[in-house]
Write an enzyme that holds these catalytic residues in place. Structure first.
Site, PDB file in Angstrom:
ATOM      1  N   ARG A 158     -16.000   3.431  29.350  1.00  0.00           N
ATOM      2  CA  ARG A 158     -14.566   3.713  29.153  1.00  0.00           C
ATOM      3  C   ARG A 158     -14.342   4.660  27.971  1.00  0.00           C
ATOM      4  O   ARG A 158     -13.623   5.641  28.033  1.00  0.00           O
ATOM      5  CB  ARG A 158     -13.812   2.411  28.906  1.00  0.00           C
ATOM      6  CG  ARG A 158     -13.839   1.404  30.045  1.00  0.00           C
ATOM      7  CD  ARG A 158     -13.124   0.130  29.597  1.00  0.00           C
ATOM      8  NE  ARG A 158     -12.923  -0.812  30.675  1.00  0.00           N
ATOM      9  CZ  ARG A 158     -13.704  -1.878  30.871  1.00  0.00           C
ATOM     10  NH1 ARG A 158     -14.725  -2.086  30.077  1.00  0.00           N
ATOM     11  NH2 ARG A 158     -13.458  -2.716  31.844  1.00  0.00           N
ATOM     12  N   ARG A 236     -22.071   0.958  17.974  1.00  0.00           N
ATOM     13  CA  ARG A 236     -22.530  -0.092  17.081  1.00  0.00           C
ATOM     14  C   ARG A 236     -23.682   0.469  16.261  1.00  0.00           C
ATOM     15  O   ARG A 236     -24.505   1.245  16.751  1.00  0.00           O
ATOM     16  CB  ARG A 236     -23.016  -1.319  17.877  1.00  0.00           C
ATOM     17  CG  ARG A 236     -21.877  -2.158  18.472  1.00  0.00           C
ATOM     18  CD  ARG A 236     -21.134  -2.923  17.397  1.00  0.00           C
ATOM     19  NE  ARG A 236     -20.115  -3.821  17.953  1.00  0.00           N
ATOM     20  CZ  ARG A 236     -18.860  -3.462  18.184  1.00  0.00           C
ATOM     21  NH1 ARG A 236     -18.476  -2.199  17.962  1.00  0.00           N
ATOM     22  NH2 ARG A 236     -17.974  -4.318  18.647  1.00  0.00           N
ATOM     23  N   ASP A 260     -19.149   5.766  12.135  1.00  0.00           N
ATOM     24  CA  ASP A 260     -18.087   4.776  11.921  1.00  0.00           C
ATOM     25  C   ASP A 260     -18.644   3.363  11.956  1.00  0.00           C
ATOM     26  O   ASP A 260     -17.930   2.384  11.728  1.00  0.00           O
ATOM     27  CB  ASP A 260     -17.000   4.931  13.007  1.00  0.00           C
ATOM     28  CG  ASP A 260     -15.808   4.022  12.759  1.00  0.00           C
ATOM     29  OD1 ASP A 260     -15.391   3.306  13.699  1.00  0.00           O
ATOM     30  OD2 ASP A 260     -15.320   3.983  11.605  1.00  0.00           O
ATOM     31  N   GLU A 265     -23.092  -3.950   8.570  1.00  0.00           N
ATOM     32  CA  GLU A 265     -21.746  -3.821   8.009  1.00  0.00           C
ATOM     33  C   GLU A 265     -21.354  -5.093   7.239  1.00  0.00           C
ATOM     34  O   GLU A 265     -21.723  -6.192   7.657  1.00  0.00           O
ATOM     35  CB  GLU A 265     -20.738  -3.573   9.147  1.00  0.00           C
ATOM     36  CG  GLU A 265     -20.925  -2.241   9.834  1.00  0.00           C
ATOM     37  CD  GLU A 265     -20.024  -2.072  11.043  1.00  0.00           C
ATOM     38  OE1 GLU A 265     -19.094  -2.868  11.223  1.00  0.00           O
ATOM     39  OE2 GLU A 265     -20.278  -1.153  11.829  1.00  0.00           O
ATOM     40  N   HIS A 283     -15.749   1.532  10.026  1.00  0.00           N
ATOM     41  CA  HIS A 283     -15.495   0.934  11.348  1.00  0.00           C
ATOM     42  C   HIS A 283     -13.997   0.872  11.634  1.00  0.00           C
ATOM     43  O   HIS A 283     -13.423  -0.202  11.855  1.00  0.00           O
ATOM     44  CB  HIS A 283     -16.126  -0.459  11.414  1.00  0.00           C
ATOM     45  CG  HIS A 283     -16.376  -0.912  12.831  1.00  0.00           C
ATOM     46  ND1 HIS A 283     -17.406  -1.759  13.174  1.00  0.00           N
ATOM     47  CD2 HIS A 283     -15.731  -0.650  13.980  1.00  0.00           C
ATOM     48  CE1 HIS A 283     -17.356  -2.008  14.472  1.00  0.00           C
ATOM     49  NE2 HIS A 283     -16.355  -1.343  14.988  1.00  0.00           N
TER      50      HIS A 283
HETATM   51  C1  8YV Z   1     -12.888  -3.286  16.073  1.00  0.00           C
HETATM   52  C2  8YV Z   1     -14.579  -2.782  17.821  1.00  0.00           C
HETATM   53  O1  8YV Z   1     -13.715  -3.191  15.003  1.00  0.00           O
HETATM   54  O2  8YV Z   1     -13.400  -3.423  19.726  1.00  0.00           O
HETATM   55  C3  8YV Z   1     -14.519  -3.317  19.199  1.00  0.00           C
HETATM   56  O3  8YV Z   1     -15.614  -3.614  19.763  1.00  0.00           O
HETATM   57  O4  8YV Z   1     -15.625  -2.681  17.248  1.00  0.00           O
HETATM   58  C4  8YV Z   1     -13.319  -2.336  17.138  1.00  0.00           C
HETATM   59  O5  8YV Z   1     -12.289  -2.186  18.019  1.00  0.00           O
HETATM   60  C5  8YV Z   1     -12.839  -4.718  16.484  1.00  0.00           C
HETATM   61  O6  8YV Z   1     -12.214  -4.817  17.694  1.00  0.00           O
HETATM   62  C6  8YV Z   1     -12.091  -5.533  15.406  1.00  0.00           C
HETATM   63  O7  8YV Z   1     -11.753  -6.792  15.893  1.00  0.00           O
END
Ligand code: 8YV
Length: 321
Positions: A158, A236, A260, A265, A283
């Protein structure tokens, strides 16, 4: 006689004004972070808990899942689910939901911010101005052009699709690497990730996280991208061998990076912080007011749907192996 509301354990605060009211209408909500003694709160309610609210960045291991014997649904804020032991939950018949699609545009937008930022050295230029170096003896090094270059997407899901669609605005050729070739896109599929990296000027990592993609982008892929290449990661940190990335940047075997996400982390290696040709973000790809509201709303929709029908709306795909 009114039935008692099922108990819901919420592991983290939600950036939403109406979520608490919506949840309170259907559930007896325990906000764990507000408990004076979270462990005592867990023990007092663990038998009663039917629904768990967590997030893509909140560890939800099998031990936690097993501590709630009557848990029937896990509703997560975020599209990634590598922080949740989904296989274990599903093996116990527990439904797991995430929040796909609502964040595609923001994450893709940030990928392009990193592409442009890394190519045009925005971070270094900004520091150069703030440090009062403009007009001084040392001119700022030139960046590299984005328009007309070659964009490789690692993981055309997506988010990867949203990143690729934006390339038309920069007159870029797009190719992608996936576990399987897609029949619904015109861009060329490249079965070998190294071959894609050899072809690309920019390589954007947009895969899922977790064991199946750990260190997918290794030293070999990074070297294939090469000293003029630029690596972007909005997926990731685990997908990229971070030690190999640091070494390649330090050796000049990779041109630049826009990151990012990171392997541990919120820890970011000092070796990355000390490099000029890297953009480092905490992130924030989905971190806009609009998108986070939409993500929380969708998560609550899942919890409410489970309360009303016994089924979540956007279940995580079955993980069998
Ligand atoms: C946010 C993410 O860090 O949706 C994910 O997998 O890594 C980012 O959208 C996360 O959703 C925060 O809750």
């Amino acid at each position: 006689m009114t039935h008692p509301k099922p108990t819901l354990l919420q592991l983290l605060p939600l950036p939403s004004e109406d979520a608490p009211d919506r949840l309170n209408r259907y559930f007896d909500v325990i906000r764990l972070w507000e408990a004076a003694d979270p462990n005592a709160a867990m023990q007092a309610h663990q038998e009663a808990i039917r629904v768990l609210i967590t997030s893509a960045l909140t560890s939800t291991p099998a031990e936690l899942i097993d501590s709630m014997p009557n848990l029937r649904a896990i509703c997560s804020v975020g599209v990634g689910y590598d922080s949740i032991d989904v296989r274990h939950a599903q093996s116990k018949g527990i439904q797991v939901s995430n929040t796909p699609d609502v964040l595609n545009d923001c994450v893709a937008d940030l990928a392009w911010a990193l592409i442009l930022g890394a190519a045009r050295d925005i971070g270094r230029a900004e520091r150069y101005v703030r440090a009062g170096k403009w007009g001084g003896a040392n001119p700022l090094p030139m960046g590299t052009k984005v328009t007309g270059k070659r964009l490789g997407i690692v993981g055309l899901g997506r988010v990867g699709l949203a990143v690729a669609e934006r390339a038309a605005g920069f007159k870029m050729d797009v190719r992608y690497h996936n576990r399987h070739e897609r029949s619904d896109v015109a861009w060329p599929y490249v079965q070998s990730l190294r071959e894609l990296a050899e072809w690309a000027d920019f390589l954007v990592v947009a895969t899922v996280g977790g064991d199946s993609t750990r260190h997918l982008v290794d030293r070999g892929v990074i070297d294939a991208l090469g000293p003029e290449g630029i690596l972007i990661n909005i997926a990731r940190g685990s997908v990229v061998d971070e030690d190999a990335l640091v070494q390649a940047l330090q050796d000049g075997r990779l041109g630049a990076a826009g990151l990012d996400v990171f392997d541990r982390e919120p820890h970011v290696p000092d070796a990355l912080k000390n490099l000029e040709n890297v953009i480092l973000l905490p992130h924030i790809a989905s971190a806009t007011r609009e998108t986070r509201r939409d993500m929380v709303d969708l998560m609550v929709d899942n919890a409410v749907a489970f309360a009303e029908t016994g089924r979540v709306i956007t279940p995580v795909p079955p993980i069998s192996e």
